[in-house]
Scaffold this active site. Structure first.
Site, PDB file in Angstrom:
ATOM      1  CE  LYS A 169      50.965  27.256 -19.159  1.00 46.78           C
ATOM      2  NZ  LYS A 169      49.583  27.756 -19.233  1.00 46.78           N
TER       3      LYS A 169
HETATM    4  P1  NAD Z   1      44.119  20.798 -12.575  1.00 52.52           P
HETATM    5  O1  NAD Z   1      45.408  20.201 -12.159  1.00 52.52           O
HETATM    6  O2  NAD Z   1      43.288  21.537 -11.592  1.00 52.52           O
HETATM    7  O3  NAD Z   1      43.175  19.683 -13.230  1.00 52.52           O
HETATM    8  C1  NAD Z   1      43.593  18.764 -14.190  1.00 52.52           C
HETATM    9  C2  NAD Z   1      42.648  17.585 -14.097  1.00 52.52           C
HETATM   10  O4  NAD Z   1      42.932  16.679 -15.164  1.00 52.52           O
HETATM   11  C3  NAD Z   1      42.789  16.794 -12.800  1.00 52.52           C
HETATM   12  O5  NAD Z   1      41.507  16.451 -12.321  1.00 52.52           O
HETATM   13  C4  NAD Z   1      43.544  15.551 -13.237  1.00 52.52           C
HETATM   14  O6  NAD Z   1      43.300  14.443 -12.390  1.00 52.52           O
HETATM   15  C5  NAD Z   1      42.962  15.373 -14.615  1.00 52.52           C
HETATM   16  N1  NAD Z   1      43.736  14.483 -15.472  1.00 52.52           N
HETATM   17  C6  NAD Z   1      45.085  14.354 -15.595  1.00 52.52           C
HETATM   18  N2  NAD Z   1      45.387  13.376 -16.452  1.00 52.52           N
HETATM   19  C7  NAD Z   1      44.200  12.873 -16.883  1.00 52.52           C
HETATM   20  C8  NAD Z   1      43.846  11.830 -17.773  1.00 52.52           C
HETATM   21  N3  NAD Z   1      44.778  11.108 -18.405  1.00 52.52           N
HETATM   22  N4  NAD Z   1      42.526  11.574 -17.979  1.00 52.52           N
HETATM   23  C9  NAD Z   1      41.568  12.316 -17.360  1.00 52.52           C
HETATM   24  N5  NAD Z   1      41.849  13.306 -16.499  1.00 52.52           N
HETATM   25  C10 NAD Z   1      43.149  13.574 -16.272  1.00 52.52           C
HETATM   26  O7  NAD Z   1      44.484  21.726 -13.843  1.00 52.52           O
HETATM   27  P2  NAD Z   1      43.613  22.882 -14.486  1.00 52.52           P
HETATM   28  O8  NAD Z   1      44.137  24.170 -14.005  1.00 52.52           O
HETATM   29  O9  NAD Z   1      42.181  22.573 -14.370  1.00 52.52           O
HETATM   30  O10 NAD Z   1      44.065  22.756 -16.013  1.00 52.52           O
HETATM   31  C11 NAD Z   1      43.495  21.797 -16.887  1.00 52.52           C
HETATM   32  C12 NAD Z   1      43.847  22.163 -18.321  1.00 52.52           C
HETATM   33  O11 NAD Z   1      43.352  23.464 -18.617  1.00 52.52           O
HETATM   34  C13 NAD Z   1      45.335  22.211 -18.645  1.00 52.52           C
HETATM   35  O12 NAD Z   1      45.548  21.783 -19.965  1.00 52.52           O
HETATM   36  C14 NAD Z   1      45.660  23.675 -18.507  1.00 52.52           C
HETATM   37  O13 NAD Z   1      46.806  24.058 -19.244  1.00 52.52           O
HETATM   38  C15 NAD Z   1      44.409  24.287 -19.081  1.00 52.52           C
HETATM   39  N6  NAD Z   1      44.167  25.663 -18.663  1.00 52.52           N
HETATM   40  C16 NAD Z   1      44.075  25.992 -17.345  1.00 52.52           C
HETATM   41  C17 NAD Z   1      43.813  27.306 -16.998  1.00 52.52           C
HETATM   42  C18 NAD Z   1      43.612  27.726 -15.559  1.00 52.52           C
HETATM   43  O14 NAD Z   1      43.238  28.880 -15.328  1.00 52.52           O
HETATM   44  N7  NAD Z   1      43.801  26.863 -14.586  1.00 52.52           N
HETATM   45  C19 NAD Z   1      43.687  28.285 -17.990  1.00 52.52           C
HETATM   46  C20 NAD Z   1      43.781  27.906 -19.333  1.00 52.52           C
HETATM   47  C21 NAD Z   1      44.018  26.583 -19.656  1.00 52.52           C
END
Ligand code: NAD
Length: 478
Positions: A169
């Site tokens: 990561k």
């Molecule tokens: P992103 O930045 O596109 O979205 C994150 C969202 O969470 C945003 O809408 C943000 O405003 C919101 N957020 C932040 N703090 C918040 C809070 N306190 N309350 C409510 N909403 C809040 O990120 P993403 O890529 O969608 O990733 C989201 C999660 O999924 C992370 O934990 C990431 O590690 C995990 N993840 C992502 C992927 C991927 O392919 N993008 C894969 C596996 C896991």
């Protein structure tokens, strides 16, 4: 700052091999030329041995994140599973700690004409099963502890999904939400130019995570290309115009839905009649919502960092995604009423999808969830104390380490396409993704049934056994 100077800030725990056996050495890394320090089985930060600092009741307001460290959460589950499968202590110490940790300085001149100094990290946790693989997060709260935890989680995730990768990561502690596009580009390029020597298509392949996206990957690929020649397989999650894969952007959300369908069938829930709530309407949350909606499920509440919105009649996930993409705030969406973060948790539904950040479901709010099922899109969204509360309440949890693997699975497909310079159709990508997600679900379900343990523990057991087996077969551990 010159490259060499930046690299003096490099903290590594490695020898020149891909993954070292127990014990360590001090010397010079054959590939990077960096000074290598003795491998530490335990790290500073967190308790190292995975003992979770107990959450004091009521210590975190219900609408906020718990302050428990992600590293403690991941190691808590690792330790429980390692003990259950009888993993030797010395072997557990090797598998718990990271192989290499790189820390770099990222000075960026912003539009205020001042140099802002950020810190970038790349942690390569375990490479026994293949090249290191894991996302890059741009977020002000990124620190070494969090990146370590997420790297470790990737090791178990790739093993559970049965794809040929290790776990890594990366992250930069920059305020991604405040950066202008050209400032973000500077951060991405600077980060890549300082960690390029530990990366490579057969060594370590980054991807997007919170605060980064396909555009970020394009800049990182371009920067790597300047140093090493055009190398599309150096990152995944790229734009389609730059050898990205069809289906990658939606893959994590789609993978969650495949997992949901399996769990729903086991619990007697009809997806077409179900209601769901999404915490974190970003990439993962919004795609999961759109695909759930295709099944006929109803999105009754959604939130982001700035607010939350609810509608008992159902929010139109497509319209909500367009509203956000056009720069609108979720809470201003006309198709629903504004609610608080706590009201979102209390919204009655069949399935709750946490898709924001770690530590969002904790001791002070786990009682408030009004769902039958949690499918974890975010990494480490549930603290161990909350996990126990949910178990006691009979809420079924499909854990992060299997539920959100869809992104890395399609990253694997993208990498395979890049190495062949041959593009697959979107339908082929989605079908292959479905097969892998269903297989992972069924293998974990069988283990959970056999061992009479919750899915999270069963998933860790499966992942650890696969990694230990690969490490043993290579001769890294005895
Ligand atoms: P992103 O930045 O596109 O979205 C994150 C969202 O969470 C945003 O809408 C943000 O405003 C919101 N957020 C932040 N703090 C918040 C809070 N306190 N309350 C409510 N909403 C809040 O990120 P993403 O890529 O969608 O990733 C989201 C999660 O999924 C992370 O934990 C990431 O590690 C995990 N993840 C992502 C992927 C991927 O392919 N993008 C894969 C596996 C896991």
């Amino acid at each position: 700052m010159a490259d060499d100077e930046a690299r003096t800030a490099t903290k590594e725990s490695a020898d020149a091999k891909q993954q070292e056996p127990a014990g360590g050495q001090t010397g010079t890394d054959q590939e990077t030329g960096d000074t290598v320090t003795e491998k530490q089985a335990l790290h500073e930060g967190g308790t190292g041995d995975g003992q979770v600092t107990p959450e004091a009741p009521g210590s975190t307001p219900a609408g906020e994140r718990a302050e428990i460290s992600n590293f403690e959460i991941v190691n808590h589950y690792f330790n429980r599973a390692a003990e259950r499968i009888g993993l030797r202590d010395d072997v557990a110490a090797v598998l718990r700690s990271a192989y290499r940790e790189v820390q770099v300085q990222i000075p960026v001149t912003r539009t205020d004409d001042r140099i802002h100094v950020y810190t970038g990290y790349r942690v390569q946790h375990n490479g026994a099963r293949g090249p290191y693989k894991g996302g890059v997060r741009f977020h002000p709260e990124v620190d070494l502890d969090e990146v370590r935890a997420l790297a470790s989680l990737m090791t178990w995730k790739t093993a559970i999904a049965g794809i040929p990768y290790g776990g890594a990561k990366g992250g930069v502690n920059c305020p991604a939400d405040e950066l202008e596009a050209h400032e973000k580009e500077k951060v991405a390029r600077s980060f890549m130019s300082k960690i390029d020597k530990v990366l490579g298509p057969t060594r370590d392949i980054p991807a997007p995570d919170v605060g980064t996206n396909a555009q970020t990957m394009a800049w990182m690929m371009d920067e790597y290309g300047k140093l090493h020649g055009h190398t599309p397989a150096i990152v995944t999650g790229k734009p389609i115009s730059l050898e990205g894969s069809y289906g990658r952007e939606a893959a994590t959300g789609r993978g969650l839905v495949y997992m949901y369908r399996e769990a729903a069938a086991a619990l007697g829930i009809r997806p077409s009649e179900s209601r769901f709530t999404v915490q974190g309407f970003g990439n993962v949350g919004s795609w999961a919502s759109r695909i759930m909606q295709e099944l006929g499920a109803k999105l009754v509440a959604a939130s982001d960092a700035f607010g939350a919105v609810r509608s008992d009649e159902g929010l139109d996930a497509e319209a909500l995604a367009s509203h956000v993409a056009d720069g609108g705030r979720l809470r201003d969406f006309e198709g629903g009423e504004e609610i608080s973060a706590v009201e979102l948790l209390e919204t009655e539904c069949e399935v709750f999808i946490p898709a924001a950040l770690g530590g969002m479901i904790h001791k002070s709010n786990a009682e408030r969830l009004r769902c039958k099922l949690v499918v974890e899109g975010a990494n480490s969204p549930t603290t161990p104390a909350a996990d126990e509360i949910l178990e006691d309440r009979g809420v079924f949890v499909v854990p992060d380490v299997m539920a959100n693997a869809g992104g890395v699975v399609v990253s694997y497909f993208e990498w395979a396409q890049n190495l062949q310079h041959f593009r697959w159709e979107e339908r082929e990508v989605n079908e292959k993704l479905g097969r892998i997600m269903r297989r992972a679900y069924r293998e974990v379900a069988a283990r959970a049934e056999k061992d009479e343990v919750p899915f999270r523990l069963a998933a860790y057991e499966v992942g650890i056994e696969r990694v230990a087996d690969a490490a043993r077969t290579r001769g890294y551990i005895s």
